[in-house]
Design a protein around this motif. Structure first.
Motif, PDB file in Angstrom:
ATOM      1  N   HIS A   1       0.644  -1.185   0.435  1.00  0.00           N
ATOM      2  CA  HIS A   1       0.256   0.000  -0.256  1.00  0.00           C
ATOM      3  C   HIS A   1       0.921   1.337   0.071  1.00  0.00           C
ATOM      4  O   HIS A   1       0.941   2.751  -0.089  1.00  0.00           O
ATOM      5  N   GLY A   2       1.674   1.045  -0.181  1.00  0.00           N
ATOM      6  CA  GLY A   2       3.176   2.578  -0.510  1.00  0.00           C
ATOM      7  C   GLY A   2       4.034   2.755   1.000  1.00  0.00           C
ATOM      8  O   GLY A   2       3.680   2.314   2.203  1.00  0.00           O
ATOM      9  N   ASN A   3       5.518   2.738   0.622  1.00  0.00           N
ATOM     10  CA  ASN A   3       6.596   2.139   1.633  1.00  0.00           C
ATOM     11  C   ASN A   3       5.978   3.724   2.598  1.00  0.00           C
ATOM     12  O   ASN A   3       5.881   3.823   3.605  1.00  0.00           O
ATOM     13  N   ALA A   4       5.284   5.466   2.042  1.00  0.00           N
ATOM     14  CA  ALA A   4       4.400   5.929   3.601  1.00  0.00           C
ATOM     15  C   ALA A   4       3.526   5.355   3.983  1.00  0.00           C
ATOM     16  O   ALA A   4       3.866   5.683   5.422  1.00  0.00           O
ATOM     17  N   PHE A   5       2.488   4.971   3.403  1.00  0.00           N
ATOM     18  CA  PHE A   5       2.009   4.061   4.662  1.00  0.00           C
ATOM     19  C   PHE A   5       2.377   3.196   5.721  1.00  0.00           C
ATOM     20  O   PHE A   5       2.035   3.234   6.912  1.00  0.00           O
ATOM     21  N   SER A   6       3.164   1.975   5.010  1.00  0.00           N
ATOM     22  CA  SER A   6       3.753   1.113   5.357  1.00  0.00           C
ATOM     23  C   SER A   6       4.645   2.039   6.980  1.00  0.00           C
ATOM     24  O   SER A   6       4.814   1.118   7.928  1.00  0.00           O
ATOM     25  N   THR A   7       5.503   2.881   6.397  1.00  0.00           N
ATOM     26  CA  THR A   7       6.273   3.363   7.320  1.00  0.00           C
ATOM     27  C   THR A   7       6.060   4.378   8.917  1.00  0.00           C
ATOM     28  O   THR A   7       5.890   4.110   9.575  1.00  0.00           O
ATOM     29  N   ALA A   8       4.631   4.968   7.732  1.00  0.00           N
ATOM     30  CA  ALA A   8       3.825   5.656   9.312  1.00  0.00           C
ATOM     31  C   ALA A   8       3.041   4.540   9.955  1.00  0.00           C
ATOM     32  O   ALA A   8       2.875   4.827  11.433  1.00  0.00           O
ATOM     33  N   GLY A   9       2.363   3.146   9.195  1.00  0.00           N
ATOM     34  CA  GLY A   9       2.044   2.132  10.390  1.00  0.00           C
ATOM     35  C   GLY A   9       2.587   1.867  11.310  1.00  0.00           C
ATOM     36  O   GLY A   9       2.861   1.842  12.462  1.00  0.00           O
ATOM     37  N   ALA A  10       4.573   1.449  10.945  1.00  0.00           N
ATOM     38  CA  ALA A  10       5.340   0.821  11.796  1.00  0.00           C
ATOM     39  C   ALA A  10       6.150   2.304  12.846  1.00  0.00           C
ATOM     40  O   ALA A  10       5.485   1.792  14.402  1.00  0.00           O
ATOM     41  N   LEU A  11       5.830   3.284  12.702  1.00  0.00           N
ATOM     42  CA  LEU A  11       6.658   3.967  13.983  1.00  0.00           C
ATOM     43  C   LEU A  11       5.438   3.792  14.303  1.00  0.00           C
ATOM     44  O   LEU A  11       5.474   4.557  15.436  1.00  0.00           O
ATOM     45  N   LEU A  12       3.795   4.834  13.804  1.00  0.00           N
ATOM     46  CA  LEU A  12       2.932   4.664  14.992  1.00  0.00           C
ATOM     47  C   LEU A  12       3.001   3.586  15.733  1.00  0.00           C
ATOM     48  O   LEU A  12       2.245   4.017  16.871  1.00  0.00           O
ATOM     49  N   SER A  13       3.083   2.951  15.452  1.00  0.00           N
ATOM     50  CA  SER A  13       2.913   0.663  16.455  1.00  0.00           C
ATOM     51  C   SER A  13       3.762   1.441  17.295  1.00  0.00           C
ATOM     52  O   SER A  13       3.745   0.400  19.044  1.00  0.00           O
ATOM     53  N   LEU A  14       5.326   1.586  17.599  1.00  0.00           N
ATOM     54  CA  LEU A  14       6.239   1.901  18.136  1.00  0.00           C
ATOM     55  C   LEU A  14       6.636   3.711  19.055  1.00  0.00           C
ATOM     56  O   LEU A  14       6.953   3.386  20.204  1.00  0.00           O
ATOM     57  N   ALA A  15       5.035   4.362  18.131  1.00  0.00           N
ATOM     58  CA  ALA A  15       4.987   5.980  19.333  1.00  0.00           C
ATOM     59  C   ALA A  15       4.490   5.518  21.253  1.00  0.00           C
ATOM     60  O   ALA A  15       4.735   6.565  21.020  1.00  0.00           O
ATOM     61  N   LEU A  16       3.732   4.084  21.433  1.00  0.00           N
ATOM     62  CA  LEU A  16       3.798   4.231  22.369  1.00  0.00           C
ATOM     63  C   LEU A  16       4.810   4.262  23.366  1.00  0.00           C
ATOM     64  O   LEU A  16       4.199   4.311  24.412  1.00  0.00           O
ATOM     65  N   ASN A  17       6.158   3.921  22.774  1.00  0.00           N
ATOM     66  CA  ASN A  17       7.295   3.817  23.549  1.00  0.00           C
ATOM     67  C   ASN A  17       7.270   5.095  24.151  1.00  0.00           C
ATOM     68  O   ASN A  17       8.223   5.609  25.260  1.00  0.00           O
ATOM     69  N   TYR A  18       6.923   6.370  23.466  1.00  0.00           N
ATOM     70  CA  TYR A  18       6.994   8.049  23.528  1.00  0.00           C
ATOM     71  C   TYR A  18       5.565   8.367  24.382  1.00  0.00           C
ATOM     72  O   TYR A  18       6.186   9.287  25.623  1.00  0.00           O
ATOM     73  N   ARG A  19       4.716   8.001  23.845  1.00  0.00           N
ATOM     74  CA  ARG A  19       2.981   8.510  24.417  1.00  0.00           C
ATOM     75  C   ARG A  19       3.172   9.995  24.449  1.00  0.00           C
ATOM     76  O   ARG A  19       2.875  10.526  25.360  1.00  0.00           O
ATOM     77  N   PHE A  20       3.501  10.894  23.449  1.00  0.00           N
ATOM     78  CA  PHE A  20       3.187  11.572  23.359  1.00  0.00           C
ATOM     79  C   PHE A  20       2.042  12.203  22.865  1.00  0.00           C
ATOM     80  O   PHE A  20       1.598  13.182  23.652  1.00  0.00           O
ATOM     81  N   LEU A  21       1.247  11.781  21.568  1.00  0.00           N
ATOM     82  CA  LEU A  21       0.349  12.046  21.696  1.00  0.00           C
ATOM     83  C   LEU A  21      -0.686  12.030  22.407  1.00  0.00           C
ATOM     84  O   LEU A  21      -1.117  11.085  23.773  1.00  0.00           O
ATOM     85  N   PRO A  22      -1.597  13.268  22.542  1.00  0.00           N
ATOM     86  CA  PRO A  22      -2.872  12.635  23.286  1.00  0.00           C
ATOM     87  C   PRO A  22      -3.703  11.430  23.954  1.00  0.00           C
ATOM     88  O   PRO A  22      -4.303  11.011  24.711  1.00  0.00           O
ATOM     89  N   ILE A  23      -4.050  10.474  22.227  1.00  0.00           N
ATOM     90  CA  ILE A  23      -4.525  10.070  22.271  1.00  0.00           C
ATOM     91  C   ILE A  23      -4.441   8.168  22.593  1.00  0.00           C
ATOM     92  O   ILE A  23      -4.782   7.876  22.967  1.00  0.00           O
ATOM     93  N   TYR A  24      -3.044   8.897  22.749  1.00  0.00           N
ATOM     94  CA  TYR A  24      -2.504   7.511  24.050  1.00  0.00           C
ATOM     95  C   TYR A  24      -2.564   7.946  25.225  1.00  0.00           C
ATOM     96  O   TYR A  24      -2.066   7.056  26.004  1.00  0.00           O
ATOM     97  N   GLU A  25      -3.300   8.903  25.943  1.00  0.00           N
ATOM     98  CA  GLU A  25      -2.949   9.132  27.485  1.00  0.00           C
ATOM     99  C   GLU A  25      -4.023   8.017  27.919  1.00  0.00           C
ATOM    100  O   GLU A  25      -5.275   7.674  26.616  1.00  0.00           O
ATOM    101  N   LYS A  26      -4.268   7.509  28.716  1.00  0.00           N
ATOM    102  CA  LYS A  26      -5.361   6.221  29.578  1.00  0.00           C
ATOM    103  C   LYS A  26      -6.008   7.526  30.118  1.00  0.00           C
ATOM    104  O   LYS A  26      -5.409   8.393  30.928  1.00  0.00           O
TER     105      LYS A  26
END
Length: 332
Positions: A307-332
């Protein structure tokens, strides 16, 4: 397509920019970020930065769709990049400009060509609201939310599918809209409880007795769909429901299973679903996710996908982003 005229309430609220309603950039957690994650993420952002075009998208094909542009833009914010003065500020603003220009092309505020695109674009606007110094975001976000709500009202199942005027629904598109609405609510945009409740009721109608979610019915439960449904209930603060616990058990039993059809879409949702459900379970899955992504990242920092490397890269990075937890949507 039917004309969705803005309500008087929407027009009256366009000028509201009260800082108290917005959200500030959350601070990095005290948790130590694995060096491997930081290396992968930095390389991935460098790829996205280098491959963004002058219009703010990521080239032809899927990279020019608002949904992909939204996810790529979120990938920068999820790493804690300063959207106003940081090294990637211009990249974030170009992505945001692309989404806002796309919305201008449609009088109803639709950021198509599909509701997938509109949902992810709305999520990006919600996460940018209060972080990015841009007065255009508030009215654009309100207009985007209004379209989602109106699309639900004309849908007999109170869900969503590919087009805002459709009378059909599925769990992937519906889950995307529910998450977008909850993110917008977190940002201070009014979202009726009724809309969330009806959306969750539709998702529940596609959940089987073992907790697995099907695509348009209870049958044919899939792991990715179950992660989406589980995430919706977590973000809506409905984790005490019996069906939610069954869904979590289904995810736990299949935690080693992969989705070969949409692997990065799966990882994007699975990471969030497990983190919101059970942090210990997420920790175990996160280690495997880091290991797998570390051996599949390309030399240019991207991840390849059909589905294109941009989509794949964004998906991969956002799956790792819980290690950082910067986005408000990641708050519990």
């Amino acid at each position: 397509m039917k004309k969705f005229l803005p309500t008087a309430l929407l027009l009256a609220s366009v000028l509201i920019t009260d800082v108290a309603q917005a959200q500030s950039l959350p601070r990095r957690q005290n948790d130590v970020i694995p060096a491997q994650v930081e290396t992968m993420y930095t390389r991935g952002l460098r790829y996205l930065s280098n491959s963004q075009d002058a219009a703010g998208s990521w080239g032809g094909g899927s990279g020019s769709r608002p949904g992909v542009v939204a996810l790529c833009t979120l990938a920068f914010l999820a790493h804690g990049e300063d959207p106003n003065n940081g090294p990637y500020a211009q990249k974030i603003r170009k992505g945001l400009d692309f989404l806002l220009e796309k919305q201008k092309e449609n009088s109803e505020g639709y950021m198509g060509p599909q509701m997938y695109d509109h949902g992810f674009a709305t999520l990006a606007l919600a996460e940018c609201y209060g972080m990015v110094e841009d007065k255009r975001i508030a009215p654009a976000l309100k207009k985007a939310v209004d379209l989602i709500l109106k699309a639900q009202k004309i849908n007999p199942r109170h869900g969503w599918r590919y087009d805002p005027t459709t009378r059909h629904a599925d769990t992937t598109v519906s889950g995307c809209q529910i998450v977008a609405l909850l993110a917008a609510r977190n940002a201070g945009i009014p979202v009726p409880d009724e809309a969330i409740d009806k959306g969750l009721a539709y998702m529940r109608s596609c959940r089987s007795t073992n907790g697995a979610y099907g695509y348009t019915s209870k049958g044919g439960g899939r792991l990715t769909l179950t992660a989406i449904g589980s995430l919706c209930y977590s973000l809506a603060k409905k984790k005490d429901e019996a069906g939610y616990k069954k869904s979590l058990e289904f995810l736990k039993q299949n935690i080693r299973t992969q989705d070969s059809s949409y692997p990065f879409y799966f990882r994007y949702y699975m990471s969030q679903a497990l983190f919101q459900a059970d942090e210990e379970l997420w920790n175990a899955w996160n280690k495997d996710n880091i290991r797998l992504l570390s051996v599949t990242q390309m030399p240019d920092g991207s991840w390849a996908g059909n589905h294109g490397n941009a989509f794949s890269t964004a998906g991969a990075l956002l799956s790792l982003a819980l290690n950082y937890r910067f986005l408000p949507i990641y708050e519990k």
